[in-house]
Design an enzyme around this catalytic site. Structure first.
Site, PDB file in Angstrom:
ATOM      1  N   ASN A 155      22.556 -49.322  -1.139  1.00  0.00           N
ATOM      2  CA  ASN A 155      21.158 -49.231  -0.691  1.00  0.00           C
ATOM      3  C   ASN A 155      20.866 -48.030   0.217  1.00  0.00           C
ATOM      4  O   ASN A 155      19.745 -47.537   0.231  1.00  0.00           O
ATOM      5  CB  ASN A 155      20.719 -50.538  -0.040  1.00  0.00           C
ATOM      6  CG  ASN A 155      21.589 -50.950   1.109  1.00  0.00           C
ATOM      7  OD1 ASN A 155      22.680 -50.411   1.306  1.00  0.00           O
ATOM      8  ND2 ASN A 155      21.128 -51.907   1.881  1.00  0.00           N
ATOM      9  N   GLU A 252      30.322 -54.837   7.572  1.00  0.00           N
ATOM     10  CA  GLU A 252      28.857 -54.931   7.643  1.00  0.00           C
ATOM     11  C   GLU A 252      28.408 -55.644   6.384  1.00  0.00           C
ATOM     12  O   GLU A 252      28.337 -55.030   5.319  1.00  0.00           O
ATOM     13  CB  GLU A 252      28.251 -53.524   7.709  1.00  0.00           C
ATOM     14  CG  GLU A 252      28.455 -52.812   9.016  1.00  0.00           C
ATOM     15  CD  GLU A 252      27.756 -53.489  10.174  1.00  0.00           C
ATOM     16  OE1 GLU A 252      26.856 -54.327   9.940  1.00  0.00           O
ATOM     17  OE2 GLU A 252      28.120 -53.203  11.319  1.00  0.00           O
ATOM     18  N   CYS A 286      20.052 -55.134   4.109  1.00  0.00           N
ATOM     19  CA  CYS A 286      20.909 -56.259   4.523  1.00  0.00           C
ATOM     20  C   CYS A 286      20.294 -57.086   5.634  1.00  0.00           C
ATOM     21  O   CYS A 286      20.452 -58.302   5.669  1.00  0.00           O
ATOM     22  CB  CYS A 286      22.242 -55.713   4.982  1.00  0.00           C
ATOM     23  SG  CYS A 286      22.055 -54.439   6.232  1.00  0.00           S
ATOM     24  N   GLU A 460      28.388 -51.180  14.218  1.00  0.00           N
ATOM     25  CA  GLU A 460      28.178 -49.768  13.938  1.00  0.00           C
ATOM     26  C   GLU A 460      27.175 -49.234  14.959  1.00  0.00           C
ATOM     27  O   GLU A 460      26.477 -49.992  15.620  1.00  0.00           O
ATOM     28  CB  GLU A 460      27.660 -49.587  12.504  1.00  0.00           C
ATOM     29  CG  GLU A 460      28.720 -50.029  11.513  1.00  0.00           C
ATOM     30  CD  GLU A 460      28.545 -49.482  10.110  1.00  0.00           C
ATOM     31  OE1 GLU A 460      27.514 -49.774   9.496  1.00  0.00           O
ATOM     32  OE2 GLU A 460      29.447 -48.773   9.644  1.00  0.00           O
TER      33      GLU A 460
HETATM   34  P1  NDP Z   1      29.269 -55.241  -2.984  1.00  0.00           P
HETATM   35  O1  NDP Z   1      29.889 -56.199  -2.050  1.00  0.00           O
HETATM   36  O2  NDP Z   1      29.184 -55.604  -4.415  1.00  0.00           O
HETATM   37  O3  NDP Z   1      30.041 -53.836  -2.936  1.00  0.00           O
HETATM   38  C1  NDP Z   1      30.201 -53.108  -1.739  1.00  0.00           C
HETATM   39  C2  NDP Z   1      31.251 -52.025  -1.961  1.00  0.00           C
HETATM   40  O4  NDP Z   1      32.543 -52.620  -2.060  1.00  0.00           O
HETATM   41  C3  NDP Z   1      31.053 -51.241  -3.262  1.00  0.00           C
HETATM   42  O5  NDP Z   1      31.400 -49.893  -3.045  1.00  0.00           O
HETATM   43  C4  NDP Z   1      32.035 -51.928  -4.204  1.00  0.00           C
HETATM   44  O6  NDP Z   1      32.426 -51.142  -5.294  1.00  0.00           O
HETATM   45  C5  NDP Z   1      33.192 -52.188  -3.252  1.00  0.00           C
HETATM   46  N1  NDP Z   1      34.122 -53.238  -3.672  1.00  0.00           N
HETATM   47  C6  NDP Z   1      33.897 -54.288  -4.495  1.00  0.00           C
HETATM   48  N2  NDP Z   1      35.013 -55.054  -4.603  1.00  0.00           N
HETATM   49  C7  NDP Z   1      35.968 -54.471  -3.826  1.00  0.00           C
HETATM   50  C8  NDP Z   1      37.329 -54.785  -3.499  1.00  0.00           C
HETATM   51  N3  NDP Z   1      37.932 -55.851  -3.990  1.00  0.00           N
HETATM   52  N4  NDP Z   1      38.000 -53.960  -2.662  1.00  0.00           N
HETATM   53  C9  NDP Z   1      37.396 -52.878  -2.122  1.00  0.00           C
HETATM   54  N5  NDP Z   1      36.110 -52.525  -2.390  1.00  0.00           N
HETATM   55  C10 NDP Z   1      35.401 -53.318  -3.227  1.00  0.00           C
HETATM   56  O7  NDP Z   1      27.848 -54.908  -2.371  1.00  0.00           O
HETATM   57  P2  NDP Z   1      26.644 -54.097  -3.022  1.00  0.00           P
HETATM   58  O8  NDP Z   1      27.066 -52.701  -3.302  1.00  0.00           O
HETATM   59  O9  NDP Z   1      26.079 -54.927  -4.120  1.00  0.00           O
HETATM   60  O10 NDP Z   1      25.616 -54.041  -1.793  1.00  0.00           O
HETATM   61  C11 NDP Z   1      24.796 -55.087  -1.446  1.00  0.00           C
HETATM   62  C12 NDP Z   1      25.393 -55.910  -0.314  1.00  0.00           C
HETATM   63  O11 NDP Z   1      25.686 -55.074   0.804  1.00  0.00           O
HETATM   64  C13 NDP Z   1      24.441 -56.972   0.189  1.00  0.00           C
HETATM   65  O12 NDP Z   1      25.116 -58.186   0.392  1.00  0.00           O
HETATM   66  C14 NDP Z   1      23.993 -56.416   1.524  1.00  0.00           C
HETATM   67  O13 NDP Z   1      23.565 -57.378   2.426  1.00  0.00           O
HETATM   68  C15 NDP Z   1      25.195 -55.683   1.997  1.00  0.00           C
HETATM   69  N6  NDP Z   1      24.814 -54.670   2.983  1.00  0.00           N
HETATM   70  C16 NDP Z   1      25.130 -54.878   4.306  1.00  0.00           C
HETATM   71  C17 NDP Z   1      24.718 -53.974   5.276  1.00  0.00           C
HETATM   72  C18 NDP Z   1      25.081 -54.158   6.714  1.00  0.00           C
HETATM   73  O14 NDP Z   1      25.064 -53.173   7.436  1.00  0.00           O
HETATM   74  N7  NDP Z   1      25.375 -55.350   7.190  1.00  0.00           N
HETATM   75  C19 NDP Z   1      23.905 -52.798   4.911  1.00  0.00           C
HETATM   76  C20 NDP Z   1      23.677 -52.664   3.498  1.00  0.00           C
HETATM   77  C21 NDP Z   1      24.098 -53.588   2.582  1.00  0.00           C
HETATM   78  P3  NDP Z   1      31.464 -51.025  -6.594  1.00  0.00           P
HETATM   79  O15 NDP Z   1      30.209 -51.770  -6.324  1.00  0.00           O
HETATM   80  O16 NDP Z   1      31.265 -49.578  -6.729  1.00  0.00           O
HETATM   81  O17 NDP Z   1      32.207 -51.647  -7.709  1.00  0.00           O
END
Ligand code: NDP
Length: 486
Positions: A155, A252, A286, A460
């Site tokens: 995002n 996060e 998020c 953060e």
């Molecule tokens: P995901 O949890 O699907 O993915 C986050 C990242 O982790 C991606 O780069 C993904 O790779 C990677 N990933 C997935 N599985 C693994 C693993 N087993 N080991 C290491 N890395 C892995 O989240 P989204 O990308 O769908 O983002 C949305 C989510 O992020 C929402 O839940 C949102 O709330 C949260 N978020 C939290 C924030 C905060 O600051 N608290 C801010 C912004 C978002 P890939 O997707 O490339 O396969």
């Protein structure tokens, strides 16, 4: 219009763009049209190895520079980002689909703030002197952790790359950053800019990949810390993998944050807060306040005004600065969100506005509001990550607090009231890492940001982040004879 956002190469390692065509193809799609705008390659094991080796090799020399020298490079990078804000914002819009009207003020600018802020702090990361009486004392010093892995959500790709990179680098760590496979373009620009600003080769590396690439970075023994922005299920996996090797983490994660609107609140401000907390970035934030608790006596006034204002939303080409509401980031996210909207209807929530895809190309969904939502409905319990607001009625303060806290998440919370003491009393009882009184969703770099409960570990931004990218060591200094019992 055909958009070409093809970068020089898929990865950036050891100070230069690098390609490995043996990696599987990674298509980059512009969410507003569904067209392919770039084609990259996922990292192969050889690329992962190169990135970690480069970060490891660069770390000691980077840490040996003075904080002031490191800070100067980060601040120079901040200046470059600001100078190129328009170009970077356009790329952010192409990567994510967020309207240019938003990205011009919220992405590269926020990333530049982080680089500037932590660049400023880098020269003053010192320890303490702790007097112990009789002349003895302890002194402490702060040390970098080593190689830090950053893993991003889709995002805020530019912002996340810098919110993690800036404090990590300020403390003398080096970084390997893996953006989300959905938005792989922006972090490459961050790496290029840091390099142009003078970061030595290997200090900030970017490699592409899906979860497996992330997992292979997390489990590498040369990595000292993992900072993830993502969902709670991914957080659980990454945290467990890091724990197996006793690594530091920042998590996060997601939320289902409450916003409580009392009957004495300024309604116009409360509606603005609810709009910012549900529809900015088309709801893909998020910390969004997606459970909006409204005191019964003002419910109708609140809903009427909300609906009226949402009818003025301008959907369209996100690169046109008039557009203020963009599409979902991907076809998959669009489907997930539409699934939640159907569940809201099926479980009996009252649809106030929206509730359907927009009749246009790309992954647009209308801003959607449900009223009469009950605490146990799926749309009130699960993170949707799309433009779907759930409005719940309440009668008393105690009831609102207890219902607001009845969730596994604890990322953010907001209160709207003109009663000063009630505002502080209520926010103090809400279980959230980030609270708001009479506003919502602002995240200045000076303030700590992060969640409690299942929403995360660590913070953060702000001086707090320094504690999560460095560790304290202590030395006891005796100034008198050593007394032993025998
Ligand atoms: P995901 O949890 O699907 O993915 C986050 C990242 O982790 C991606 O780069 C993904 O790779 C990677 N990933 C997935 N599985 C693994 C693993 N087993 N080991 C290491 N890395 C892995 O989240 P989204 O990308 O769908 O983002 C949305 C989510 O992020 C929402 O839940 C949102 O709330 C949260 N978020 C939290 C924030 C905060 O600051 N608290 C801010 C912004 C978002 P890939 O997707 O490339 O396969």
């Amino acid at each position: 219009m055909t958009i070409d956002a093809q970068p020089v190469a898929s990865h950036f390692i050891d100070g230069k763009p690098i390609e490995d065509e043996a990696g599987e193809n990674l298509q980059v799609i512009y969410p507003a049209t569904g067209e392919e705008v770039a084609s990259l390659h996922y990292a192969t094991p050889a690329i992962v190895e190169k990135a970690i080796a480069a970060a490891k090799a660069a770390q000691q020399d980077w840490a040996a520079m003075t904080g002031t020298e490191r800070g100067r490079i980060l601040r120079r990078a901040a200046d470059i980002m600001r100078d190129r804000n328009r170009e970077l914002s356009q790329l952010e819009t192409i990567d994510t689909g967020k309207p240019l009207q938003e990205t011009l003020v919220a992405d590269a600018t926020s990333a530049a703030d982080a680089l500037e802020y932590f660049g400023g702090l880098a020269g003053s990361l010192t320890g303490e002197h702790i007097p112990l009486g009789n002349g003895d004392f302890v002194y402490t010093s702060r040390h970098p952790l080593g190689v830090v892995v950053g893993i991003g959500a889709w995002n805020y790709p530019t912002q996340i790359a810098c919110w993690k990179g800036a404090p990590a680098l300020a403390c003398g760590n080096t970084m390997v950053f893996k953006p989300s496979e959905t938005t792989p373009l922006c972090a490459l620009k961050v790496a290029e800019i840091l390099s142009e600003a003078g970061a030595p080769d290997g200090v900030y590396n970017v490699i592409q990949g899906a979860g497996e690439v992330g997992a292979s970075l997390v489990s590498d023994p040369r990595v000292a810390k993992v900072s993830l922005t993502g969902s709670v299920p991914t957080g659980r996996k990454v945290y467990a993998a890091a724990a197996a090797q006793m690594k530091h983490v920042t998590m996060e994660l997601g939320g289902k944050s409450p916003m409580i609107i009392f009957d004495d609140a300024n309604i116009e401000d409360a509606v603005s807060g609810a709009i910012l907390g549900n529809f900015y970035s088309s709801g893909q934030v998020c910390s969004n306040g997606t459970r909006v608790f409204v005191q019964s006596s003002i419910k109708q006034r609140f809903l009427d005004r909300l609906k009226e204002r949402l009818e003025t939303v301008i959907m369209g080409d996100p690169l046109d600065e008039v557009t203020n509401f963009g599409p979902m980031v991907s076809a998959q996210q669009c489907e997930i969100v539409m699934g939640y909207i159907e569940k809201g209807k099926a479980e009996g929530a009252q649809l106030v506005t929206g509730g359907a895809r927009a009749d246009m190309p790309g992954y647009f969904i209308q801003p959607t509001v449900f009223a009469d939502v009950k605490d146990d409905m799926t749309i009130a319990r699960e993170e949707i990550f799309g433009p779907v607001m759930a409005v719940l009625d309440f009668e008393t303060e105690e009831e609102a607090i207890s219902r607001a806290n009845d969730t596994e998440f604890g990322l953010a919370a907001g209160v709207f009231t003109n009663d000063l003491t009630r505002a502080h009393r209520v926010i103090g009882q809400l279980e959230a890492g980030t609270g708001y009184i009479n506003t919502y969703n602002l995240a200045p770099v000076e303030a700590p940001f992060g969640g409690i409960k299942a929403s995360g570990v660590g913070r953060e931004n702000s001086k707090e982040a320094i504690n999560h990218y460095s560790e304290a060591r202590s030395v006891y200094v005796a100034m008198s004879e050593v007394e032993a019992p025998y």
